[in-house]
Design a protein around this motif. Structure first.
Motif, PDB file in Angstrom:
ATOM      1  N   ASP A 171      12.876  -3.684 -16.115  1.00 46.64           N
ATOM      2  CA  ASP A 171      11.632  -4.456 -16.103  1.00 46.64           C
ATOM      3  C   ASP A 171      10.520  -3.793 -16.903  1.00 46.64           C
ATOM      4  O   ASP A 171       9.483  -4.409 -17.148  1.00 46.64           O
ATOM      5  N   GLU A 172      10.728  -2.548 -17.311  1.00 44.99           N
ATOM      6  CA  GLU A 172       9.684  -1.811 -18.020  1.00 44.99           C
ATOM      7  C   GLU A 172       9.931  -1.753 -19.520  1.00 44.99           C
ATOM      8  O   GLU A 172       9.182  -1.105 -20.238  1.00 44.99           O
ATOM      9  N   VAL A 173      10.958  -2.438 -20.002  1.00 41.37           N
ATOM     10  CA  VAL A 173      11.310  -2.331 -21.417  1.00 41.37           C
ATOM     11  C   VAL A 173      11.592  -3.705 -22.021  1.00 41.37           C
ATOM     12  O   VAL A 173      11.818  -4.681 -21.316  1.00 41.37           O
ATOM     13  N   ASP A 174      11.567  -3.753 -23.348  1.00 43.47           N
ATOM     14  CA  ASP A 174      12.032  -4.906 -24.114  1.00 43.47           C
ATOM     15  C   ASP A 174      13.349  -4.509 -24.779  1.00 43.47           C
ATOM     16  O   ASP A 174      13.469  -3.412 -25.344  1.00 43.47           O
ATOM     17  N   VAL A 175      14.328  -5.402 -24.723  1.00 43.25           N
ATOM     18  CA  VAL A 175      15.655  -5.102 -25.258  1.00 43.25           C
ATOM     19  C   VAL A 175      15.934  -5.976 -26.477  1.00 43.25           C
ATOM     20  O   VAL A 175      15.769  -7.197 -26.420  1.00 43.25           O
ATOM     21  N   THR A 176      16.341  -5.353 -27.557  1.00 44.43           N
ATOM     22  CA  THR A 176      16.742  -6.071 -28.766  1.00 44.43           C
ATOM     23  C   THR A 176      18.185  -5.704 -29.086  1.00 44.43           C
ATOM     24  O   THR A 176      18.520  -4.522 -29.218  1.00 44.43           O
ATOM     25  N   VAL A 177      19.041  -6.723 -29.190  1.00 43.18           N
ATOM     26  CA  VAL A 177      20.449  -6.483 -29.528  1.00 43.18           C
ATOM     27  C   VAL A 177      20.575  -6.429 -31.049  1.00 43.18           C
ATOM     28  O   VAL A 177      20.382  -7.430 -31.738  1.00 43.18           O
ATOM     29  N   LEU A 178      20.894  -5.249 -31.567  1.00 46.49           N
ATOM     30  CA  LEU A 178      21.001  -5.070 -33.013  1.00 46.49           C
ATOM     31  C   LEU A 178      22.392  -5.445 -33.531  1.00 46.49           C
ATOM     32  O   LEU A 178      22.521  -6.003 -34.621  1.00 46.49           O
ATOM     33  N   GLU A 179      23.418  -5.138 -32.750  1.00 44.96           N
ATOM     34  CA  GLU A 179      24.785  -5.499 -33.134  1.00 44.96           C
ATOM     35  C   GLU A 179      25.554  -5.923 -31.893  1.00 44.96           C
ATOM     36  O   GLU A 179      25.552  -5.214 -30.888  1.00 44.96           O
ATOM     37  N   GLU A 180      26.195  -7.079 -31.966  1.00 45.60           N
ATOM     38  CA  GLU A 180      26.995  -7.573 -30.843  1.00 45.60           C
ATOM     39  C   GLU A 180      28.349  -6.868 -30.829  1.00 45.60           C
ATOM     40  O   GLU A 180      28.907  -6.558 -31.886  1.00 45.60           O
ATOM     41  N   PRO A 181      28.905  -6.632 -29.638  1.00 40.71           N
ATOM     42  CA  PRO A 181      30.230  -5.998 -29.570  1.00 40.71           C
ATOM     43  C   PRO A 181      31.328  -6.984 -29.941  1.00 40.71           C
ATOM     44  O   PRO A 181      31.159  -8.195 -29.841  1.00 40.71           O
ATOM     45  N   SER A 182      32.450  -6.465 -30.369  1.00 46.66           N
ATOM     46  CA  SER A 182      33.614  -7.285 -30.705  1.00 46.66           C
ATOM     47  C   SER A 182      34.873  -6.564 -30.247  1.00 46.66           C
ATOM     48  O   SER A 182      35.032  -5.363 -30.472  1.00 46.66           O
ATOM     49  N   ARG A 183      35.757  -7.308 -29.579  1.00 48.21           N
ATOM     50  CA  ARG A 183      36.987  -6.699 -29.073  1.00 48.21           C
ATOM     51  C   ARG A 183      38.055  -6.523 -30.150  1.00 48.21           C
ATOM     52  O   ARG A 183      38.997  -5.773 -29.973  1.00 48.21           O
ATOM     53  N   GLY A 184      37.896  -7.248 -31.243  1.00 48.46           N
ATOM     54  CA  GLY A 184      38.901  -7.165 -32.290  1.00 48.46           C
ATOM     55  C   GLY A 184      40.177  -7.896 -31.898  1.00 48.46           C
ATOM     56  O   GLY A 184      40.201  -8.697 -30.966  1.00 48.46           O
ATOM     57  N   PHE A 185      41.253  -7.587 -32.594  1.00 50.46           N
ATOM     58  CA  PHE A 185      42.550  -8.230 -32.323  1.00 50.46           C
ATOM     59  C   PHE A 185      43.510  -7.169 -31.819  1.00 50.46           C
ATOM     60  O   PHE A 185      43.918  -6.269 -32.549  1.00 50.46           O
ATOM     61  N   PHE A 186      43.855  -7.255 -30.503  1.00 50.03           N
ATOM     62  CA  PHE A 186      44.684  -6.247 -29.872  1.00 50.03           C
ATOM     63  C   PHE A 186      44.105  -4.844 -30.069  1.00 50.03           C
ATOM     64  O   PHE A 186      44.826  -3.879 -30.319  1.00 50.03           O
ATOM     65  N   GLY A 187      42.772  -4.780 -29.985  1.00 52.14           N
ATOM     66  CA  GLY A 187      42.107  -3.480 -30.082  1.00 52.14           C
ATOM     67  C   GLY A 187      41.825  -3.031 -31.488  1.00 52.14           C
ATOM     68  O   GLY A 187      41.157  -2.013 -31.705  1.00 52.14           O
ATOM     69  N   ILE A 188      42.322  -3.758 -32.498  1.00 52.39           N
ATOM     70  CA  ILE A 188      42.107  -3.377 -33.899  1.00 52.39           C
ATOM     71  C   ILE A 188      40.843  -4.054 -34.409  1.00 52.39           C
ATOM     72  O   ILE A 188      40.671  -5.266 -34.272  1.00 52.39           O
ATOM     73  N   GLY A 189      39.963  -3.269 -35.024  1.00 48.77           N
ATOM     74  CA  GLY A 189      38.731  -3.814 -35.573  1.00 48.77           C
ATOM     75  C   GLY A 189      37.654  -4.058 -34.529  1.00 48.77           C
ATOM     76  O   GLY A 189      36.728  -4.812 -34.770  1.00 48.77           O
ATOM     77  N   SER A 190      37.778  -3.420 -33.369  1.00 47.46           N
ATOM     78  CA  SER A 190      36.764  -3.597 -32.329  1.00 47.46           C
ATOM     79  C   SER A 190      35.463  -2.918 -32.743  1.00 47.46           C
ATOM     80  O   SER A 190      35.469  -1.921 -33.480  1.00 47.46           O
ATOM     81  N   LYS A 191      34.338  -3.450 -32.263  1.00 49.39           N
ATOM     82  CA  LYS A 191      33.022  -2.914 -32.594  1.00 49.39           C
ATOM     83  C   LYS A 191      32.238  -2.678 -31.320  1.00 49.39           C
ATOM     84  O   LYS A 191      32.355  -3.417 -30.345  1.00 49.39           O
ATOM     85  N   LEU A 192      31.418  -1.639 -31.338  1.00 51.63           N
ATOM     86  CA  LEU A 192      30.548  -1.342 -30.204  1.00 51.63           C
ATOM     87  C   LEU A 192      29.258  -2.149 -30.310  1.00 51.63           C
ATOM     88  O   LEU A 192      28.898  -2.651 -31.376  1.00 51.63           O
ATOM     89  N   ALA A 193      28.569  -2.259 -29.199  1.00 49.71           N
ATOM     90  CA  ALA A 193      27.260  -2.927 -29.180  1.00 49.71           C
ATOM     91  C   ALA A 193      26.179  -1.901 -29.482  1.00 49.71           C
ATOM     92  O   ALA A 193      26.249  -0.752 -29.041  1.00 49.71           O
ATOM     93  N   LEU A 194      25.170  -2.324 -30.245  1.00 49.81           N
ATOM     94  CA  LEU A 194      24.022  -1.472 -30.547  1.00 49.81           C
ATOM     95  C   LEU A 194      22.754  -2.173 -30.088  1.00 49.81           C
ATOM     96  O   LEU A 194      22.517  -3.320 -30.452  1.00 49.81           O
ATOM     97  N   VAL A 195      21.946  -1.487 -29.286  1.00 49.61           N
ATOM     98  CA  VAL A 195      20.712  -2.082 -28.779  1.00 49.61           C
ATOM     99  C   VAL A 195      19.530  -1.158 -29.041  1.00 49.61           C
ATOM    100  O   VAL A 195      19.693   0.060 -29.148  1.00 49.61           O
ATOM    101  N   ARG A 196      18.361  -1.764 -29.164  1.00 49.55           N
ATOM    102  CA  ARG A 196      17.114  -1.003 -29.221  1.00 49.55           C
ATOM    103  C   ARG A 196      16.326  -1.321 -27.957  1.00 49.55           C
ATOM    104  O   ARG A 196      16.047  -2.483 -27.675  1.00 49.55           O
TER     105      ARG A 196
END
Length: 261
Positions: free
Chosen positions: A27-52
């Motif tokens: 409640d004390e912060v503003d959240v901005t999603v810079l990069e959405e996460p992605s599971r990839g295909f069977f774990g290949i090409g997965s991406k992490l989430a990045l937030v500010r």
């Protein structure tokens, strides 16, 4: 430190890491999603989430459950003196413009015909049976809309905390109904008239907080709301001559701010 950027397997994980570093609550912060996460295909090409995550500026916060109407101050009769003839008559205050009413679910469905064979009905009946819920489901529909009403002793389970489960079920039902459709069909899922009751609560809250903003001359930041609830707040106050509204942040942390014009 007022700002933190963190990676995580999902948005919530990244946000929590940033909150731990800043030693703040959500409640004390503003959240901005810079990069959405992605599971990839069977774990290949997965991406992490990045937030500010950034510490909010000092603005008064209000929670729906904690908002109470202030007691009316007692007014004592004031003695009036005779006015001189040369005195100008007092101007009457201009009447307030009526607030634009938010679209009420119940009113929208009055003229819609009832249906017994619909993709929304089939999907919800299958889901609720798998959940073991004792409920009754009915639906009304036209070419562009479908309204589903749920009643029964287990309807509270469908609604969930502040309607979050109901919103999730509505979203999934919309995906099913609009699959392979050329024209978008609007889907509304309600339970025990919850949405109409919630609308009235939000309308009263919006007007009460608008008066508070005018009185204190300080902006008010509401708690995070879904798009539908934010729309009710905006619609209720759009014709208010003294305040304006805006939304800030990213879903699911996006919220409405009421401030002076």
């Amino acid at each position: 430190m007022d700002v933190s950027e963190k990676w995580g397997t999902d948005v919530d994980t990244a946000v929590n890491l940033a909150l731990d570093e800043l030693k703040l609550t959500i409640d004390e912060v503003d959240v901005t999603v810079l990069e959405e996460p992605s599971r990839g295909f069977f774990g290949i090409g997965s991406k992490l989430a990045l937030v500010r995550v950034e510490k909010k500026k000092p603005v008064e916060k209000v929670k729906v459950e904690e908002v109470k109407e202030a007691p009316k101050a007692k007014t004592e009769p004031v003695k009036t003196q005779k006015k001189e003839k040369s005195e100008k008559p007092e101007k009457k205050p201009e009447p307030k413009k009526p607030a634009a009413p938010a679209v009420t679910v119940a009113k929208e469905t009055v003229e819609m015909p009832a249906v017994e064979d619909h993709a929304a009905l089939a999907f919800l009946k299958e889901v609720t049976e798998q959940m073991g819920l004792d409920i009754d489901i009915s639906a009304k529909a036209d070419h562009d809309n479908v309204f589903v009403n749920i009643q029964g002793k287990d309807s509270g389970t469908i609604i969930g905390k502040r309607g979050q489960t109901l919103d999730a079920i509505q979203y999934l039902t919309s995906l099913v109904v609009n699959k392979d459709q050329e024209n978008y069909i609007r889907v509304v899922v309600d339970a025990e008239n919850y949405r109409s009751k919630r609308e009235k609560t939000l309308e009263k809250l919006a007007n009460r907080l608008a008066d508070k903003v005018v009185k204190t001359k300080r902006s008010v930041r509401l708690e995070p709301m879904n798009p539908y609830e934010r729309k009710v707040i905006h619609a209720t106050l759009q014709n208010n001559p003294r305040v304006t509204t805006r939304s800030e942040g990213q879903d699911p942390y996006r919220r409405v701010i009421i401030e002076l014009k």
